[in-house]
Design a protein around this motif. Structure first.
Motif, mmCIF file in Angstrom:
data_model
loop_
_atom_site.group_PDB
_atom_site.id
_atom_site.type_symbol
_atom_site.label_atom_id
_atom_site.label_comp_id
_atom_site.label_asym_id
_atom_site.label_seq_id
_atom_site.Cartn_x
_atom_site.Cartn_y
_atom_site.Cartn_z
ATOM 1 N N THR A 1 56.180 26.579 18.482
ATOM 2 C CA THR A 1 56.498 27.947 18.901
ATOM 3 C C THR A 1 55.463 28.928 18.385
ATOM 4 N N HIS B 1 54.587 34.393 21.168
ATOM 5 C CA HIS B 1 54.574 34.632 22.616
ATOM 6 C C HIS B 1 55.505 33.686 23.366
ATOM 7 N N THR B 2 55.983 32.613 22.704
ATOM 8 C CA THR B 2 56.770 31.600 23.416
ATOM 9 C C THR B 2 58.174 31.397 22.848
ATOM 10 N N ALA C 1 61.011 31.418 25.538
ATOM 11 C CA ALA C 1 60.863 30.280 26.440
ATOM 12 C C ALA C 1 61.276 28.980 25.766
ATOM 13 N N ALA D 1 55.783 34.253 27.473
ATOM 14 C CA ALA D 1 55.546 33.234 28.497
ATOM 15 C C ALA D 1 56.864 32.787 29.113
ATOM 16 N N VAL E 1 55.557 27.320 29.796
ATOM 17 C CA VAL E 1 55.537 26.668 28.488
ATOM 18 C C VAL E 1 55.781 25.169 28.642
#
Length: 308
Positions: A41, A44-45, A48, A214, A219
Motif C-alpha cells: 500500500t 495513493h492506493t 483501492a 488510484a 491497482v
C-alpha cells in the motif's frame, strides 16, 4: 465478536493446547498484517487496496451465512450497518497510518485499545477503574511516548497519530457493539458479514470520488505476484481464517483465554517489523515497546480481575 453465553467445557492440557495453537496463529498473522499492508500500500492506493481486500472476503461470508443473514431483523441490519461505518473508519485510519509509520509502531500503538476500552467503559458507566489498571494505563502511555521517539524527543509522526486515532476508533466500535440494543443476540457471522459489506460500500464510494487515489481496477492490474500474495494474506488469513478460528475456539475454551492469546498480537507485530521488515527501534523505542507490552498485559489482567 462472538456472543456465546454457554460456558465452554473444561479441556485437558493436550486438548487445550490444540485449541490454543490456532488462536495463537491468528495473533501471529494479525501481527504480520501491518507489515503486509505496508508492503502493498501507498498513500495513493489505500482506498483501492481496502476495496480489493474485503471484496475478496465478503462474498465468501455471504455464501457461508446466507441462511442466518435472512434471519436478521430490520433493526439488526441497521445496527450492523452503523457499526460497519465505524469499522470503515478504523480500517482507513489503520491503513493510512501504517503507510506513514513503521509496522512495529503500528502494531504496538494499536494495542492501546486494550487500555482505552475499559477506561471508556468506566467513563460511560460511572465506575472508577482500579488503581492497578490506572497504573497499567500510565505505563502503556509512557511506552508509546518512548516508542514514537527516534534519536531524541520529537513530534510523533503522522502515522503514529493516525494509529492512535484508530485505537480510539476501535474502542468506540467495541463499546457500540456491547451497548447497542439492536445488535444484541445477533448471530456473530451475520453481524460481521453486514459490517464488512458496509465497510466495502464506504470504500467503493470513496474510490469513485475524484482525487481519492488510484482505482481498485488499476491497482489490481498493476499488482505483481508479491503484491497479490500480500493481498491474499490479508484477505484469507487475517480476515477469513482469523474470524472462523475465533468462532471455533470460543466454543471450546473460554473467551478470556482467547483474548489473552490474541493479546500477543503487538509482540508479533514488533517481531515481524524488526526481523522481516528490517525496522529498528533504537534504545528509547525498545524500552517503549517493552513498556507497552507490559502495560497492556498488566491492564488486561487488572480488568479481568475486576470483572471477576
Amino acid at each position: 465478536m462472538s456472543s456465546i453465553a454457554v460456558p465452554a467445557p473444561a479441556l485437558t492440557p493436550r486438548r487445550a493446547w490444540l485449541t490454543d495453537l490456532p488462536v495463537l496463529l491468528v495473533a501471529v498473522v494479525w501481527g504480520a498484517s501491518y507489515l503486509a499492508a505496508k508492503g502493498i500500500t501507498t498513500a495513493h492506493t489505500v482506498v483501492a487496496v481496502l476495496v480489493l481486500r474485503f471484496a475478496l472476503v465478503v462474498p465468501v461470508l455471504v455464501v457461508a451465512g446466507r441462511r442466518r443473514l435472512r434471519a436478521l431483523s430490520a433493526a439488526q441490519w441497521r445496527g450492523a450497518g452503523l457499526l460497519g461505518l465505524v469499522l470503515s473508519g478504523i480500517f482507513l485510519l489503520e491503513t493510512y497510518g501504517v503507510v506513514h509509520t513503521s509496522a512495529t509502531n503500528a502494531g504496538l500503538i494499536i494495542s492501546l485499545t486494550m487500555i482505552f476500552t475499559p477506561l471508556a467503559e468506566a467513563a460511560v458507566t460511572g465506575q472508577r477503574p482500579s488503581r492497578s489498571f490506572v497504573a497499567a494505563a500510565g505505563v502503556s502511555v509512557a511506552g508509546v511516548v518512548l516508542l514514537t521517539q527516534g534519536g531524541g524527543f520529537t513530534t510523533p509522526s503522522l502515522g503514529d497519530l493516525l494509529i492512535l486515532l484508530a485505537a480510539l476508533a476501535r474502542t468506540v466500535h467495541v463499546l457500540a457493539m456491547a451497548r447497542m440494543k439492536a445488535v444484541r443476540g445477533a448471530d456473530s457471522l451475520s453481524l460481521t458479514t453486514v459490517q464488512l459489506a458496509g465497510a466495502v460500500a464506504v470504500f467503493a464510494v470513496l474510490a469513485a470520488v475524484p482525487g481519492a487515489g488510484a482505482s481498485p481496477w488499476s491497482v489490481a492490474v498493476g499488482f505483481g505476484p508479491g503484491e497479490w500474495a500480500g493481498l491474499l494474506f490479508l484477505s484469507v488469513f487475517c480476515t477469513l481464517f482469523a474470524f472462523f478460528v475465533q468462532m471455533w475456539a470460543v466454543r471450546r475454551t473460554s473467551p478470556s483465554r482467547v483474548s489473552l492469546l490474541l493479546g500477543t498480537e503487538p509482540l508479533w507485530a514488533a517481531a515481524a517489523g524488526m526481523s522481516i521488515g528490517g525496522e529498528h527501534l533504537g534504545a528509547p523505542g525498545l524500552l517503549g515497546a517493552a513498556l507497552v507490552l507490559a502495560g497492556t498485559t498488566w491492564g488486561r489482567r487488572a480488568a479481568d480481575g475486576a470483572e471477576r
